[in-house]
Design a protein around this motif. Structure first.
Motif, mmCIF file in Angstrom:
data_model
loop_
_atom_site.group_PDB
_atom_site.id
_atom_site.type_symbol
_atom_site.label_atom_id
_atom_site.label_comp_id
_atom_site.label_asym_id
_atom_site.label_seq_id
_atom_site.Cartn_x
_atom_site.Cartn_y
_atom_site.Cartn_z
ATOM 1 N N SER A 67 0.816 -1.225 0.000
ATOM 2 C CA SER A 67 0.000 0.000 0.000
ATOM 3 C C SER A 67 0.848 1.272 0.000
ATOM 4 N N THR A 68 2.117 1.183 0.444
ATOM 5 C CA THR A 68 2.939 2.401 0.491
ATOM 6 C C THR A 68 3.858 2.535 -0.734
ATOM 7 N N VAL A 69 3.757 1.589 -1.654
ATOM 8 C CA VAL A 69 4.647 1.650 -2.826
ATOM 9 C C VAL A 69 4.076 2.632 -3.846
ATOM 10 N N PRO A 70 4.853 3.632 -4.251
ATOM 11 C CA PRO A 70 4.345 4.595 -5.229
ATOM 12 C C PRO A 70 4.137 3.944 -6.596
ATOM 13 N N CYS A 71 3.041 4.338 -7.266
ATOM 14 C CA CYS A 71 2.752 3.774 -8.594
ATOM 15 C C CYS A 71 2.887 4.831 -9.677
ATOM 16 N N ASP A 73 6.067 8.015 -11.166
ATOM 17 C CA ASP A 73 7.493 8.151 -11.475
ATOM 18 C C ASP A 73 8.402 8.092 -10.250
ATOM 19 N N ARG A 74 7.818 8.099 -9.051
ATOM 20 C CA ARG A 74 8.671 7.933 -7.864
ATOM 21 C C ARG A 74 9.098 6.484 -7.716
ATOM 22 N N ASN A 75 8.371 5.576 -8.381
ATOM 23 C CA ASN A 75 8.750 4.163 -8.288
ATOM 24 C C ASN A 75 10.073 3.932 -9.032
ATOM 25 N N LEU A 76 10.994 3.319 -8.314
ATOM 26 C CA LEU A 76 12.335 3.101 -8.862
ATOM 27 C C LEU A 76 12.305 2.273 -10.149
ATOM 28 N N VAL A 102 9.325 -9.333 -1.455
ATOM 29 C CA VAL A 102 10.289 -8.750 -0.511
ATOM 30 C C VAL A 102 9.565 -7.649 0.258
ATOM 31 N N PRO A 103 9.632 -7.689 1.604
ATOM 32 C CA PRO A 103 8.894 -6.698 2.388
ATOM 33 C C PRO A 103 9.306 -5.265 2.049
ATOM 34 N N VAL A 104 8.318 -4.390 1.940
ATOM 35 C CA VAL A 104 8.577 -2.985 1.567
ATOM 36 C C VAL A 104 9.227 -2.260 2.750
ATOM 37 N N ALA A 105 10.290 -1.489 2.437
ATOM 38 C CA ALA A 105 11.056 -0.771 3.473
ATOM 39 C C ALA A 105 11.493 -1.739 4.571
ATOM 40 N N GLY A 106 11.919 -2.923 4.146
ATOM 41 C CA GLY A 106 12.287 -3.974 5.099
ATOM 42 C C GLY A 106 13.776 -4.161 5.268
ATOM 43 N N GLY A 107 14.593 -3.386 4.535
ATOM 44 C CA GLY A 107 16.041 -3.561 4.627
ATOM 45 C C GLY A 107 16.547 -4.711 3.784
ATOM 46 N N MET A 108 15.723 -5.180 2.845
ATOM 47 C CA MET A 108 16.142 -6.276 1.964
ATOM 48 C C MET A 108 16.251 -5.839 0.502
ATOM 49 N N GLY A 109 16.217 -4.536 0.270
ATOM 50 C CA GLY A 109 16.473 -4.035 -1.084
ATOM 51 C C GLY A 109 15.404 -4.376 -2.105
ATOM 52 N N GLY A 110 14.157 -4.406 -1.698
ATOM 53 C CA GLY A 110 13.074 -4.767 -2.624
ATOM 54 C C GLY A 110 12.915 -3.766 -3.762
ATOM 55 N N GLY A 111 12.946 -2.496 -3.440
ATOM 56 C CA GLY A 111 12.820 -1.467 -4.478
ATOM 57 C C GLY A 111 13.989 -1.550 -5.449
ATOM 58 N N SER A 112 15.168 -1.820 -4.917
ATOM 59 C CA SER A 112 16.353 -1.952 -5.770
ATOM 60 C C SER A 112 16.218 -3.175 -6.672
ATOM 61 N N ALA A 113 15.660 -4.257 -6.137
ATOM 62 C CA ALA A 113 15.444 -5.464 -6.951
ATOM 63 C C ALA A 113 14.458 -5.157 -8.075
ATOM 64 N N ASP A 114 13.417 -4.387 -7.771
ATOM 65 C CA ASP A 114 12.449 -4.013 -8.815
ATOM 66 C C ASP A 114 13.135 -3.198 -9.908
ATOM 67 N N ALA A 115 13.989 -2.272 -9.478
ATOM 68 C CA ALA A 115 14.687 -1.426 -10.458
ATOM 69 C C ALA A 115 15.619 -2.277 -11.327
ATOM 70 N N ALA A 144 22.129 2.777 -4.599
ATOM 71 C CA ALA A 144 23.362 2.060 -4.246
ATOM 72 C C ALA A 144 23.196 0.545 -4.273
ATOM 73 N N ASP A 145 21.976 0.031 -4.015
ATOM 74 C CA ASP A 145 21.795 -1.428 -3.957
ATOM 75 C C ASP A 145 21.376 -2.037 -5.297
ATOM 76 N N VAL A 146 21.142 -1.197 -6.309
ATOM 77 C CA VAL A 146 20.654 -1.729 -7.591
ATOM 78 C C VAL A 146 21.711 -2.588 -8.298
HETATM 79 P P1 ATP Z 1 17.187 -0.541 1.146
HETATM 80 O O1 ATP Z 1 17.523 -1.653 2.054
HETATM 81 O O2 ATP Z 1 17.594 -0.757 -0.289
HETATM 82 O O3 ATP Z 1 17.530 0.819 1.646
HETATM 83 P P2 ATP Z 1 14.492 -1.212 1.709
HETATM 84 O O4 ATP Z 1 14.604 -2.620 1.282
HETATM 85 O O5 ATP Z 1 14.504 -0.934 3.184
HETATM 86 O O6 ATP Z 1 15.618 -0.413 1.020
HETATM 87 P P3 ATP Z 1 12.460 -0.678 -0.266
HETATM 88 O O7 ATP Z 1 11.362 -1.659 -0.126
HETATM 89 O O8 ATP Z 1 13.443 -0.898 -1.335
HETATM 90 O O9 ATP Z 1 13.190 -0.560 1.134
HETATM 91 O O10 ATP Z 1 11.794 0.763 -0.447
HETATM 92 C C1 ATP Z 1 11.998 1.878 0.345
HETATM 93 C C2 ATP Z 1 11.066 3.010 -0.135
HETATM 94 O O11 ATP Z 1 11.289 3.266 -1.522
HETATM 95 C C3 ATP Z 1 9.600 2.644 -0.022
HETATM 96 O O12 ATP Z 1 9.065 3.069 1.189
HETATM 97 C C4 ATP Z 1 8.951 3.374 -1.219
HETATM 98 O O13 ATP Z 1 8.419 4.612 -0.829
HETATM 99 C C5 ATP Z 1 10.095 3.638 -2.198
HETATM 100 N N1 ATP Z 1 10.003 2.856 -3.449
HETATM 101 C C6 ATP Z 1 10.258 3.289 -4.686
HETATM 102 N N2 ATP Z 1 10.125 2.311 -5.600
HETATM 103 C C7 ATP Z 1 9.784 1.212 -4.935
HETATM 104 C C8 ATP Z 1 9.503 -0.133 -5.329
HETATM 105 N N3 ATP Z 1 9.545 -0.530 -6.604
HETATM 106 N N4 ATP Z 1 9.203 -1.002 -4.358
HETATM 107 C C9 ATP Z 1 9.171 -0.610 -3.060
HETATM 108 N N5 ATP Z 1 9.389 0.631 -2.640
HETATM 109 C C10 ATP Z 1 9.701 1.543 -3.568
#
Ligand code: ATP
Length: 309
Positions: A67-71, A73-76, A102-115, A144-146
């Protein structure tokens, strides 16, 4: 530049990561920290489908709270798709369908994996064939994690974490991760660490960090989970635990329940427990789940972002 011609659709899978070791240097004048990180890609994946479209659009779903993932241009991933299109002079759009595990903002680089997945998917979709070196350079501009999500495996990252080299790692490491729905903001955790260091509540960061501790490299090379457990470290943990004191209880419970060691992953709040072997990981997962935690058994290393047939 010639107009690239898209194929019909591409499916790419990219892994989440754990930091087995994460040393954070002092805050630099540019507002960034140098780090020394040992990354491992683990078997918790993001799936990304890319198809030609009139515009750049995205749909996000998954097994985690999205629910917090932007849909927009902020989405990576959207930024990654646009970057590849610009690079090859493609004037159309791309629709991305993302299924997150991968949990959002979980410290597992999910956004970076998406990018990373979007870079690979759009490169394949447009038949661009940009090559690994260019995709890695483009990934570093996105975050940095991409680059690590592109590369996968086990790697050492220095500089901002994006100066990568593969680490020799033997065998397979068994992990149990405990996730929480309520994520932690990476900039907030770094900011908290800086404040703790200023107040003498956390050890100062070492200047001029060049590498992870040799013990980490030896343990990885030997495929020795016990030795790795002794050398696991995360400088962000003290900040993450101050912001989420309940994580300490999680770590203690996991370690009492058979984990070799437990650590906050990246900026948290995911906790990663290293297990001796597969059976130990399954036992640990069961006891953590019985205590009400969302515990998943994963293993590493696994591949970086790649196209699935
Ligand atoms: P990292 O460990 O790489 O610092 P993270 O794993 O803690 O990051 P992510 O899930 O990658 O966290 O996302 C952090 C924030 O980035 C989210 O709160 C969201 O607002 C933003 N974001 C941008 N694009 C995405 C995406 N594709 N998926 C998830 N979050 C995204």
């Amino acid at each position: 530049m010639s107009q690239a011609m898209p194929t019909t659709g591409v499916h790419v899978r990219a892994p989440g990561k754990l930091n087995l070791f994460f040393e954070v240097g002092p805050l630099g004048d540019d507002g960034y920290h140098d780090v020394a990180s040992a990354y491992q890609a683990v078997s918790l994946y993001e799936d990304v489908w890319a198809e030609p479209s009139d515009a750049f659009t995205i749909a996000v779903s998954g097994s985690v709270d999205v629910s917090t993932v932007p849909c927009d241009d902020r989405n990576l991933a959207v930024r990654a798709a646009r970057m590849v299109a610009r690079e090859v002079g493609y004037r159309g759009g791309v629709h991305l369908d993302i299924v997150k595990n991968v949990p959002v903002a979980g410290g597992m680089g999910g956004g970076s994996a998406d990018a990373a997945a979007a870079l690979v998917a759009v490169d394949a979709l447009l038949g661009a064939d940009l090559g690994t070196a260019r995709l890695l350079a483009m990934g570093a501009k996105l975050g940095a994690d991409v680059p690590f999500a592109l590369m996968g495996g086990t790697a050492i990252g220095t500089g901002r974490g994006d100066e990568l080299r593969p680490a020799l790692a033997q065998g397979r490491f068994e992990w149990v991760i405990v996730t929480t729905g309520d994520g932690l903001s990476t900039p907030e955790v770094y900011g908290h660490l800086d404040a703790q260091r200023d107040d003498g509540l956390a050890p100062e960061g070492r200047e001029d960090i060049r590498d992870v501790e040799p013990g980490v490299l030896h343990a990885l090379r030997a495929g020795d989970a016990r030795a790795l457990a002794e050398h696991m470290r995360n400088d962000l943990q003290v900040a993450a635990l101050a912001l989420r004191p309940e994580l300490r209880t999680t770590i203690e419970l996991g370690e009492r329940s058979g984990a070799l060691a437990g650590i906050v992953s990246g900026s948290g709040p995911t906790i990663a427990f290293l297990a001796e072997d597969r059976d130990a990981a399954l036992d640990l997962q069961i006891s953590l789940a019985a205590s009400g935690y969302a515990a998943l058994h994963v293993h590493g290393p696994v591949h970086g972002a790649r196209v699935l047939a």
